[in-house]
Enzyme design. Structure first.
Site, PDB file in Angstrom:
ATOM      1  N   SER A 269       0.820  -1.215   0.000  1.00 11.48           N
ATOM      2  CA  SER A 269       0.000   0.000   0.000  1.00 11.48           C
ATOM      3  C   SER A 269       0.851   1.260   0.000  1.00 11.48           C
ATOM      4  O   SER A 269       0.526   2.227  -0.692  1.00 11.48           O
ATOM      5  CB  SER A 269      -0.910   0.014   1.231  1.00 11.48           C
ATOM      6  N   GLU A 270       1.911   1.266   0.778  1.00  8.28           N
ATOM      7  CA  GLU A 270       2.762   2.451   0.879  1.00  8.28           C
ATOM      8  C   GLU A 270       3.693   2.586  -0.319  1.00  8.28           C
ATOM      9  O   GLU A 270       3.974   3.685  -0.764  1.00  8.28           O
ATOM     10  CB  GLU A 270       3.591   2.409   2.168  1.00  8.28           C
ATOM     11  N   GLY A 271       4.172   1.452  -0.807  1.00 13.27           N
ATOM     12  CA  GLY A 271       5.202   1.504  -1.835  1.00 13.27           C
ATOM     13  C   GLY A 271       6.516   1.953  -1.221  1.00 13.27           C
ATOM     14  O   GLY A 271       6.536   2.525  -0.129  1.00 13.27           O
TER      15      GLY A 271
END
Length: 164
Positions: free
Chosen positions: A33-35
């Site tokens: 989700s954050e990368g």
């Protein structure tokens, strides 16, 4: 008196050791989700950020010299996660690992205060786990706008929360 103190300290140590930590499924979701970004960048709300969503304003960036490696990003993330793990451990004891991981991901993204005031937690406390799972979808807005990335993240959190 000394014996009582030793017993109390032992109980505190046992309680601290039993604090749940994010599992592999939750960590994978969070990283996805954050990368990962090895250099400083501005996030969606303009905060200087690096790695896996490490916001300098909240977590500090002293001693971080970009570019960082993914391994360094993971180390930073694990330190950042402690406060969110503690938040969920305190607010919602007794969750399954997947429920816990979904809630930690949510708290990391939205903040502990947002988790504590959420319909997700209200429904968990009422033992209405399906309603708690459904409540993730309510939190997909930033700056008054529905954000596609948040919609996807909330669906992934819901799916993890419901996974047996």
């Amino acid at each position: 008196m000394a014996k009582i103190l030793i017993v109390v300290l032992a109980l505190v140590a046992v309680a601290a050791a039993q604090q749940r930590k994010i599992g592999s499924a939750g960590l994978s979701l969070l990283k996805q989700s954050e990368g990962f970004v090895p250099n400083f960048y501005k996030d969606q709300i303009g905060l200087q950020t690096i790695g896996y969503g490490h916001a300098c304003q909240w977590q500090g960036c002293a001693g971080i010299n970009p570019p960082i490696t993914e391994a360094q990003g993971t180390q930073i993330l694990m330190k950042d996660l402690v406060q969110f793990e503690d938040c969920v451990n305190t607010a919602a004891p007794g969750l399954t690992q997947n429920q816990y991981d979904a809630c930690v991901d949510f708290a990391f993204n939205m903040g502990c205060g947002a988790f504590q005031g959420s319909d997700i937690l209200r429904n968990i406390k009422a033992k209405n786990y399906q309603a708690a799972a459904n409540s993730f979808a309510e939190y997909n807005v930033a700056g008054g706008q529905v954000i596609e990335g948040l919609t996807v993240r909330r669906q992934n959190e819901k799916n993890l929360f419901l996974k047996k």
